[in-house]
Write a protein that holds these residues in place. Sequence first.
Motif, short mmCIF file in Angstrom:
data_model
loop_
_atom_site.label_atom_id
_atom_site.label_comp_id
_atom_site.label_asym_id
_atom_site.label_seq_id
_atom_site.Cartn_x
_atom_site.Cartn_y
_atom_site.Cartn_z
N VAL A 56 45.17 -86.00 78.51
CA VAL A 56 44.25 -85.94 79.64
C VAL A 56 44.90 -85.23 80.82
CG1 VAL A 56 42.94 -87.31 81.31
CG2 VAL A 56 43.00 -88.00 78.91
N ALA A 57 46.23 -85.42 80.98
CA ALA A 57 46.94 -84.78 82.09
C ALA A 57 47.15 -83.29 81.88
CB ALA A 57 48.29 -85.48 82.28
N GLY A 58 46.85 -82.80 80.67
CA GLY A 58 46.94 -81.36 80.42
C GLY A 58 48.19 -80.91 79.72
N LEU A 59 48.94 -81.84 79.10
CA LEU A 59 50.17 -81.45 78.42
C LEU A 59 49.89 -80.59 77.19
CD1 LEU A 59 53.26 -81.75 78.33
CD2 LEU A 59 52.94 -83.72 76.83
N GLY A 60 48.71 -80.76 76.60
CA GLY A 60 48.39 -80.00 75.40
C GLY A 60 48.52 -78.50 75.61
N VAL A 65 50.43 -77.00 77.74
CA VAL A 65 51.85 -76.65 77.89
C VAL A 65 52.54 -76.58 76.53
CG1 VAL A 65 54.04 -77.39 78.88
CG2 VAL A 65 51.93 -77.72 80.17
N VAL A 66 52.27 -77.59 75.67
CA VAL A 66 52.89 -77.63 74.34
C VAL A 66 52.47 -76.42 73.51
CG1 VAL A 66 53.05 -78.92 72.19
CG2 VAL A 66 53.13 -80.13 74.37
N THR A 67 51.17 -76.11 73.58
CA THR A 67 50.66 -74.96 72.82
C THR A 67 51.32 -73.66 73.25
OG1 THR A 67 48.52 -76.08 72.60
CG2 THR A 67 48.57 -73.73 72.14
N ALA A 68 51.67 -73.57 74.52
CA ALA A 68 52.27 -72.35 75.05
C ALA A 68 53.78 -72.29 74.78
CB ALA A 68 52.02 -72.26 76.55
N TRP A 69 54.34 -73.34 74.17
CA TRP A 69 55.77 -73.38 73.88
C TRP A 69 55.97 -73.40 72.38
CZ3 TRP A 69 59.55 -78.02 74.67
CH2 TRP A 69 60.87 -77.55 74.61
N PRO A 70 56.08 -72.24 71.73
CA PRO A 70 56.15 -72.15 70.27
C PRO A 70 57.31 -72.93 69.66
CG PRO A 70 55.77 -70.00 71.26
CD PRO A 70 56.11 -70.93 72.38
N VAL A 71 58.45 -73.00 70.36
CA VAL A 71 59.60 -73.70 69.82
C VAL A 71 59.28 -75.17 69.58
CG1 VAL A 71 61.99 -74.39 70.25
CG2 VAL A 71 61.23 -72.11 70.89
N ALA A 72 58.58 -75.78 70.53
CA ALA A 72 58.23 -77.20 70.40
C ALA A 72 57.32 -77.41 69.19
CB ALA A 72 57.53 -77.69 71.66
N MET A 73 56.37 -76.52 69.00
CA MET A 73 55.46 -76.65 67.87
C MET A 73 56.21 -76.49 66.54
SD MET A 73 52.61 -77.33 69.30
CE MET A 73 51.43 -77.13 67.96
N THR A 74 57.21 -75.59 66.52
CA THR A 74 57.99 -75.39 65.30
C THR A 74 58.82 -76.62 64.96
OG1 THR A 74 58.13 -73.01 65.73
CG2 THR A 74 59.75 -73.96 64.21
N VAL A 75 59.47 -77.18 65.97
CA VAL A 75 60.29 -78.38 65.75
C VAL A 75 59.44 -79.54 65.26
CG1 VAL A 75 61.73 -80.11 66.88
CG2 VAL A 75 62.06 -77.69 67.41
N VAL A 76 58.33 -79.77 65.92
CA VAL A 76 57.43 -80.85 65.51
C VAL A 76 56.89 -80.60 64.11
CG1 VAL A 76 55.21 -81.97 65.99
CG2 VAL A 76 56.78 -81.48 67.86
N GLY A 77 56.57 -79.35 63.81
CA GLY A 77 56.04 -79.02 62.49
C GLY A 77 57.03 -79.27 61.38
N LEU A 117 48.10 -83.62 67.49
CA LEU A 117 46.90 -82.77 67.43
C LEU A 117 45.67 -83.55 67.85
CD1 LEU A 117 47.53 -80.90 64.04
CD2 LEU A 117 47.79 -79.99 66.35
N ASP A 118 45.57 -84.80 67.38
CA ASP A 118 44.38 -85.61 67.68
C ASP A 118 44.36 -86.09 69.13
OD1 ASP A 118 43.50 -85.27 65.13
OD2 ASP A 118 44.16 -87.21 64.39
N THR A 119 45.47 -86.69 69.58
CA THR A 119 45.47 -87.34 70.89
C THR A 119 45.76 -86.38 72.03
OG1 THR A 119 47.78 -87.98 70.54
CG2 THR A 119 46.10 -89.59 69.96
N VAL A 120 46.84 -85.58 71.88
CA VAL A 120 47.24 -84.71 72.99
C VAL A 120 46.33 -83.48 73.09
CG1 VAL A 120 49.09 -83.31 73.97
CG2 VAL A 120 49.62 -85.49 72.87
N LEU A 121 46.15 -82.79 71.98
CA LEU A 121 45.40 -81.52 72.03
C LEU A 121 43.89 -81.72 71.99
CD1 LEU A 121 47.65 -79.35 69.68
CD2 LEU A 121 47.66 -79.48 72.17
N VAL A 164 38.80 -82.38 74.98
CA VAL A 164 37.48 -82.99 75.17
C VAL A 164 37.40 -83.68 76.53
CG1 VAL A 164 35.87 -84.74 74.30
CG2 VAL A 164 37.14 -83.30 72.69
N ALA A 165 38.49 -84.36 76.90
CA ALA A 165 38.51 -85.05 78.19
C ALA A 165 38.39 -84.06 79.35
CB ALA A 165 39.80 -85.85 78.33
N SER A 166 38.98 -82.89 79.20
CA SER A 166 38.95 -81.90 80.29
C SER A 166 37.53 -81.47 80.61
CB SER A 166 39.80 -80.69 79.93
OG SER A 166 39.24 -79.99 78.82
N GLN A 167 36.64 -81.58 79.63
CA GLN A 167 35.24 -81.20 79.85
C GLN A 167 34.50 -82.22 80.71
OE1 GLN A 167 33.57 -80.60 75.95
NE2 GLN A 167 35.11 -79.10 75.36
#
Length: 209
Positions: free
Chosen positions: A59-63, A65-77, A134-138, A143-146
């Motif tokens: 809800v705070a908009g971290l999604g 930020v995470v999407t824009a940081w490919p390294v974080a997505m790779t590590v989590v993946g 993916l479900d909670t943050v992104l 949906v909350a941002s809308q």
Amino acid sequence: MNSALLPALGAGFGTGLSLIVAIGAQNAFVLRQGVRGQAVLPVVAICAVSDAVLIALGVAGLGAVVTAWPVAMTVVGLAGGAFLLAYGALAARRVLRPASAGGGLSVQGAGTRSIRTAVLTCLALTWLNPHVYLDTVLLLGSVASQRGDLRWVFGLGAMLGSLVWFAALGYGSKMLSGVLAKPTAWRVVDAVVAVTMLALGAMLLLRTL
């Protein structure tokens, strides 16, 4: 503004439930602990509080930020894919060798070691599962941002949905203890979990690599 609070809260509650109420390793683990009567309160608390933290971050908009940081997505993946494969393999082992897993579920005493193991497993299932992010943050975050100014009310509704679900699953599973005490019933659950986790883990690793 006040007249819109309840619909936003209800929408968040329903959206949160729709994402959480699905067959997966976390839900299966909570169900297993509930039937056994082992560490139910800490397991339910970990799931609900973790979801609340992740929903708040979304809800705070971290999604974004995470999407824009490919390294974080790779590590989590990579970490999430490896964990899902390992957990799926354990579930498959219980299907193929039910005797080594103790057969059906029964109420057993939960010592300190059992509680510690349950807590560590629950934390891993929650925080190493990329689909939770993916479900909670992104997804929930987008949906909350809308909802504009009511996004936090929507997020609160989603948090309540998570709390209600995990509490019902953990404490209500005793009603299914008679069915799940049969080895065949739990082998079916483990088979579904194994197929789901192995498929998700493999796809996640392939996509990440």
